[in-house]
Design an enzyme around this catalytic site. Sequence first.
Site, PDB file in Angstrom:
ATOM      1  N   PRO A 236     -10.120  11.786  -3.848  1.00  0.00           N
ATOM      2  CA  PRO A 236      -8.829  11.980  -3.175  1.00  0.00           C
ATOM      3  C   PRO A 236      -8.494  10.762  -2.319  1.00  0.00           C
ATOM      4  O   PRO A 236      -9.131  10.528  -1.297  1.00  0.00           O
ATOM      5  CB  PRO A 236      -9.061  13.230  -2.325  1.00  0.00           C
ATOM      6  N   ASP A 411     -11.369   6.982   0.649  1.00  0.00           N
ATOM      7  CA  ASP A 411     -11.862   8.221   0.044  1.00  0.00           C
ATOM      8  C   ASP A 411     -11.822   9.297   1.128  1.00  0.00           C
ATOM      9  O   ASP A 411     -12.633   9.295   2.052  1.00  0.00           O
ATOM     10  CB  ASP A 411     -13.298   7.997  -0.460  1.00  0.00           C
ATOM     11  N   HIS A 412     -10.878  10.219   0.994  1.00  0.00           N
ATOM     12  CA  HIS A 412     -10.655  11.200   2.062  1.00  0.00           C
ATOM     13  C   HIS A 412     -11.784  12.219   2.175  1.00  0.00           C
ATOM     14  O   HIS A 412     -11.854  12.972   3.157  1.00  0.00           O
ATOM     15  CB  HIS A 412      -9.321  11.923   1.831  1.00  0.00           C
ATOM     16  N   ARG A 413     -12.683  12.277   1.196  1.00  0.00           N
ATOM     17  CA  ARG A 413     -13.850  13.142   1.320  1.00  0.00           C
ATOM     18  C   ARG A 413     -14.810  12.602   2.378  1.00  0.00           C
ATOM     19  O   ARG A 413     -15.540  13.365   3.019  1.00  0.00           O
ATOM     20  CB  ARG A 413     -14.591  13.242  -0.011  1.00  0.00           C
ATOM     21  N   ILE A 415     -13.878   9.681   4.603  1.00  0.00           N
ATOM     22  CA  ILE A 415     -13.224   8.985   5.707  1.00  0.00           C
ATOM     23  C   ILE A 415     -11.966   9.738   6.115  1.00  0.00           C
ATOM     24  O   ILE A 415     -11.049   9.932   5.301  1.00  0.00           O
ATOM     25  CB  ILE A 415     -12.871   7.533   5.298  1.00  0.00           C
TER      26      ILE A 415
END
Length: 439
Positions: A236, A411-413, A415
């Site tokens: 994501p 990477d929103h998982r 950060i």
Amino acid sequence: MPIEIKMPALSPTMEEGTLAKWLVKEGDEVKSGDIMAEIETDKATMEFEAVDEGRIAKIMVAEGTDGVKVGAVIALLEGEDEESAPQPAATKEGAPAAAPADADHGKPADAAVAREEKPATPAPAPAPAPAAAHQDGERVKASPLARRIAADKGVDLSGVTGSGPNGRIVKADVEKAQPGAAAPAATAAAAPAEAPAVAAAPKPAQVPDIPHETTKLSNMRKTIARRLTESKQQVPHIYLTVDVQLDKLLKLRGELNAGLEARGVKLSVNDLLIKALAVSLIQVPKCNVMFTPDQLVSFHRADISVAVSTPEGLITPVITEADSASLSSISTRMKDLAARARDKKLKPEEFTGGTASLSNMGMFGIKQFEAVINPPQGMILAIGAGDKRPWVMPDGSLGVASIMSATGSFDHRAIDGADGAQLMQAFKTLVENPLSMLA
């Protein structure tokens, strides 16, 4: 017994390769360290060295062969102490074919071959497990004859409606059914598990009837396509953009280049941006990370992967310890790595293992873009062109300054948006006050 020479894994991501060129031929003597072949991996063309000594008894894979799996036998090496009698014919995988049977037993070789091949021929079996019960666990009611016919025809009984007593499936029902017929419920249940395979192997696009030419995909292009697809599907992305004033950095670059001229070093703007990103990652360690399914890996130094365009596609050589390296070292290494990347001469350790990436398309006049993260890294910084724009000066007056846009993909998982924003702020501060990243 001949020694099997197998396709090596010449890079961490290599699953198959192209045997580009043989540098030996059958009958040649080789010793440890001799270069035997050139192999094209997913990133580079590399030389393959002999490990054992002996004579090349047989080349199993012709040069120019694509898609040779890692571990596949590509040649047979005969040791010096072996007799030079003809070896048994090898199978495609390099395994010897079945030897003729001993005449004393009175069994012809054909019988031995038949025994070897017998396991490969599936014997008739009862109806497959899915056919034995409905989706809710109720056993399918069918006559023994109907079951036997269904097994022969490959009919899934769970998809057949019985016309016998109490819905029992009889011979006539099976004979009317289409082979492979399956119940809608079973098909729906299987769909989620099969979806990835369907997505990974789309039907080839229909080429329109327009004059054209086709180019065979290289291993590198196939790998780029696969990894970018995986990144966009599985990671994501969140994008954050800042505008950065370049005037002080451009001035410092000019001054440094004047002092480095005698040493033959010329810094590029990209060299300074590599340094700025590396220092930013150390200042904001929550962005210098890698996401795995069960843990978050935080790095204590910044190794920057830098996107380099080659005729076959993009490759990312790594500037290790960029946060502590001097600008002259970054510049010298970057020029060397970029040149060898274009010649496909990089070693695997030179293009793997970075902690974050930088991609600069400013030289093409691109003002802003959003780069795709290079897994398993947690972020990539996209650099646009610097140009003259109206700008509010520190004293509040309106002036003209050299401005570039930088966009971070995170990477929103791993950060959070706030942490990504802190990194972009740190990067902007370092570029606008470049002396601080040299301290």
